[in-house]
Design a protein around this motif. Sequence first.
Motif, short mmCIF file in Angstrom:
data_model
loop_
_atom_site.label_atom_id
_atom_site.label_comp_id
_atom_site.label_asym_id
_atom_site.label_seq_id
_atom_site.Cartn_x
_atom_site.Cartn_y
_atom_site.Cartn_z
N SER A 91 0.84 -1.19 0.00
CA SER A 91 0.00 0.00 0.00
C SER A 91 0.88 1.24 0.00
N PRO A 92 0.33 2.40 -0.39
CA PRO A 92 1.11 3.64 -0.34
C PRO A 92 1.58 3.94 1.07
N PRO A 93 2.75 4.56 1.27
CA PRO A 93 3.25 4.89 2.60
C PRO A 93 2.24 5.71 3.39
N SER A 94 2.18 5.43 4.68
CA SER A 94 1.24 6.16 5.54
C SER A 94 1.75 7.57 5.80
N SER A 95 0.85 8.43 6.26
CA SER A 95 1.22 9.82 6.53
C SER A 95 2.15 9.93 7.73
N SER A 96 2.13 8.92 8.59
CA SER A 96 2.94 8.97 9.81
C SER A 96 4.36 8.46 9.60
N GLY A 97 4.64 7.90 8.43
CA GLY A 97 5.99 7.37 8.22
C GLY A 97 6.08 6.59 6.93
N GLY A 98 7.08 5.74 6.85
CA GLY A 98 7.32 4.96 5.64
C GLY A 98 6.41 3.76 5.54
N GLU A 99 6.74 2.88 4.63
CA GLU A 99 5.95 1.70 4.37
C GLU A 99 6.07 0.71 5.51
N SER A 100 5.05 -0.13 5.66
CA SER A 100 5.06 -1.16 6.70
C SER A 100 5.90 -2.33 6.24
N LYS A 101 6.79 -2.77 7.10
CA LYS A 101 7.65 -3.90 6.79
C LYS A 101 7.82 -4.73 8.05
N TYR A 102 7.64 -6.04 7.92
CA TYR A 102 7.74 -6.93 9.07
C TYR A 102 8.79 -8.00 8.81
N GLU A 103 9.50 -8.36 9.87
CA GLU A 103 10.49 -9.42 9.80
C GLU A 103 10.16 -10.46 10.86
N ILE A 104 10.13 -11.72 10.44
CA ILE A 104 9.78 -12.81 11.35
C ILE A 104 11.01 -13.66 11.61
N GLY A 105 11.33 -13.85 12.88
CA GLY A 105 12.49 -14.65 13.26
C GLY A 105 12.12 -15.76 14.21
N GLY A 106 13.07 -16.67 14.45
CA GLY A 106 12.85 -17.78 15.37
C GLY A 106 12.75 -19.10 14.65
N SER A 107 11.89 -19.98 15.15
CA SER A 107 11.70 -21.31 14.58
C SER A 107 10.22 -21.66 14.60
N TYR A 108 9.63 -21.78 13.41
CA TYR A 108 8.21 -22.12 13.37
C TYR A 108 7.99 -23.59 13.76
N THR A 109 8.89 -24.46 13.37
CA THR A 109 8.72 -25.88 13.71
C THR A 109 8.73 -26.09 15.23
N GLN A 110 9.45 -25.23 15.96
CA GLN A 110 9.47 -25.30 17.42
C GLN A 110 8.43 -24.40 18.06
#
Length: 208
Positions: free
Chosen positions: A127-146
Amino acid sequence: MTKVHPNAAAAATCSDHEKTSSIDGEVPVVLTVWKKSLLLNCNGFTVFDCQGNLVFRVDNYSARSKDEILLMDAAGTPLLTIRRKRLGLADKWLVFEGESGVKPRYSAKRQVNLLKAKCLAQVMSLSPPSSSGGESKYEIGGSYTQRRCEVYDEKRRRVAEIKKKEAAVGGVAFGADVFRLIVHPDMDSALAMAFIILLDQMFGSSSS
């Protein structure tokens, strides 16, 4: 037999950290995710709140639906659609609003960079960047199998967590098909559940 979610009597004894969000939004929402469809002979997820109320559901009605998964609310209303685009090692997933599939809201990809081994996946807003800041970006870490993951936003704030679930009495551990999703106030619960679907597509039994 240990219950996946509490009944009406057990709900009154829920610990504070497992109660749903307060009105002011300061308390994280803790959901129980059960990797099981409500429909017979179907794959999917069933998600409850602390009181045992159904919150989300995912049902794969046929084998060909594995590349398109629909997240619904308790009433069966479509919330988000996750579609997989098979491109070999560079497969990516698109998240759409509802089931229209017209314009994707997010794009997700599995991390294949060995230098970032602690990162499982990245999700980028389309989506276009929000007025409050830049684009939304998420990073997922860890272990899904655990069943041990953390989700961070572009400011490196922890906005969601996946943890193993234990029974309230006796500390009996559930299997890998039952776990907790902790959603912090700055995160939308439906989007956090979409992240679980993405992780299951990337690293779960449905990834093949």
